[in-house]
Design an enzyme around this catalytic site. Structure first.
Site, PDB file in Angstrom:
ATOM      1  N   ILE A 105      -0.593  -1.846   7.657  1.00 42.91           N
ATOM      2  CA  ILE A 105      -1.671  -1.648   8.780  1.00 42.91           C
ATOM      3  C   ILE A 105      -2.947  -1.155   7.892  1.00 42.91           C
ATOM      4  O   ILE A 105      -3.204  -0.339   7.380  1.00 42.91           O
ATOM      5  CB  ILE A 105      -1.327  -0.553   9.539  1.00 42.91           C
ATOM      6  N   ASP A 106      -3.801  -2.153   7.883  1.00 43.25           N
ATOM      7  CA  ASP A 106      -5.148  -2.126   7.330  1.00 43.25           C
ATOM      8  C   ASP A 106      -5.844  -1.618   8.615  1.00 43.25           C
ATOM      9  O   ASP A 106      -6.275  -2.532   9.642  1.00 43.25           O
ATOM     10  CB  ASP A 106      -5.557  -3.381   6.900  1.00 43.25           C
TER      11      ASP A 106
ATOM     12  N   ASP B 191      -0.608  -5.000   3.113  1.00 44.92           N
ATOM     13  CA  ASP B 191      -1.140  -3.939   3.687  1.00 44.92           C
ATOM     14  C   ASP B 191      -0.339  -3.708   5.158  1.00 44.92           C
ATOM     15  O   ASP B 191      -0.575  -4.680   5.937  1.00 44.92           O
ATOM     16  CB  ASP B 191      -2.545  -4.101   3.749  1.00 44.92           C
TER      17      ASP B 191
ATOM     18  N   THR C  18      -5.681   2.221   9.697  1.00 44.68           N
ATOM     19  CA  THR C  18      -4.787   2.943  10.107  1.00 44.68           C
ATOM     20  C   THR C  18      -5.261   4.048  11.176  1.00 44.68           C
ATOM     21  O   THR C  18      -4.981   4.547  11.919  1.00 44.68           O
ATOM     22  CB  THR C  18      -3.849   3.692   9.244  1.00 44.68           C
TER      23      THR C  18
ATOM     24  N   GLU D  26       0.667  -1.385   0.101  1.00 45.35           N
ATOM     25  CA  GLU D  26      -0.074  -0.035  -0.002  1.00 45.35           C
ATOM     26  C   GLU D  26       0.862   1.264  -0.029  1.00 45.35           C
ATOM     27  O   GLU D  26       0.535   2.203  -0.591  1.00 45.35           O
ATOM     28  CB  GLU D  26      -1.067  -0.092   1.134  1.00 45.35           C
TER      29      GLU D  26
ATOM     30  N   ASP E  87      -6.163  -4.495   0.674  1.00 43.87           N
ATOM     31  CA  ASP E  87      -7.162  -4.946   1.630  1.00 43.87           C
ATOM     32  C   ASP E  87      -7.942  -5.952   1.835  1.00 43.87           C
ATOM     33  O   ASP E  87      -8.086  -6.479   2.676  1.00 43.87           O
ATOM     34  CB  ASP E  87      -8.220  -3.501   1.523  1.00 43.87           C
TER      35      ASP E  87
END
Length: 264
Positions: free
Chosen positions: A87-88, A85, A90, A70, A212
């Protein structure tokens, strides 16, 4: 020769390490480093640090593989591609809410074959390999089946741009009276794992990117759910929909006339 289990094991090791780093380094209130599509679409320094760690670990073991992240975009052109990802969720991470995750999927020749979603604050690591099931803490996951639309607990999410949010609210106003209730957790990856674990019955959202839903989508489908878009199309940023096959059809037929792929 690599196996799907080998990919899943390596992805799990890396996702766990990234999660431990994030927990150790997360300050009481992380600062916003930058914004993307809108002032509410934020990036923290730890998003970047997490992806850098994940990329380094992948490259140390599999230097010829491609990586799509990402934050760092696409690198390499191997037949094996890692979809990351860091940190999905955030905003959840920023506010100290528990639904944020490290998500890592492995794609071979365009097909996702392994996926790991580490919902770090909850201490839950969801894993899946193509044809080998979805798992959490040694327990095989099964999505809920036989749930009619009017009894379905449905997860969803919202975009960052004002126009898209307005349309999503209009769509939601038509959905709410037809289902049991709605849940908004703030992480697409975690939502898809919630479908797999039977914590919600279905999920739909306009806007999730491939990083995601790649890993969480495999977890959900390996738990028996169907993942797709409207009118037979695959899951995509246009719309991602996930539920057991029967409910998938009912939810699809509710959403399709509402034109949920529009932004204004």
């Amino acid at each position: 020769m690599e196996t799907l289990g080998t990919f899943a094991h390596l992805a799990e090791e890396i996702a766990r390490e990234a999660g431990e780093m994030l927990l150790a380094k997360r300050p009481a209130r992380p600062e916003v480093l930058a914004t993307k599509s809108s002032p509410t679409d934020v990036v923290t320094a730890l998003d970047k640090a997490s992806e850098e760690l994940i990329r380094a670990r992948i490259k140390a073991v599999r230097p010829d593989d491609a990586i799509l992240g990402e934050e760092g975009g696409s690198t390499g052109d191997g037949r094996v591609r890692w979809i990351v990802d860091p940190i999905d969720g955030t905003v959840n991470f920023l506010y100290g809410l528990p639904d944020w995750a490290v998500s890592i999927a492995v794609e071979v020749d365009g097909e996702v074959v392994a996926g790991v979603v580490n919902v770090v604050p909850r201490g839950e690591v969801f894993t899946a390999a193509r044809g080998e099931g979805a798992w959490l803490s040694g327990e095989r996951l099964r999505c809920n089946t036989g749930v009619p639309l009017n009894r379905a607990l449905v997860a969803t999410g919202f975009g960052y741009e004002t126009g898209r949010r307005r349309v999503q609210a209009e769509v939601l106003a038509h959905v709410v009276p037809r289902v049991r209730d709605i849940r908004r957790a703030g992480s697409a990856a975690a939502d898809l794992c919630s479908v797999a674990a039977g914590r919600v019955d279905g999920y739909y959202e306009r806007g999730p990117q491939v990083w995601d839903y790649a890993a969480g989508g495999l977890v959900a489908t390996e738990a028996g759910a169907r993942l797709g878009g409207l009118n037979g199309r695959p899951a995509s940023p246009e719309l991602t929909l996930c539920a057991a096959p029967g409910l998938f059809g009912e939810l699809h037929d509710l959403l399709a006339p509402l034109d949920p792929e529009r932004d204004a």
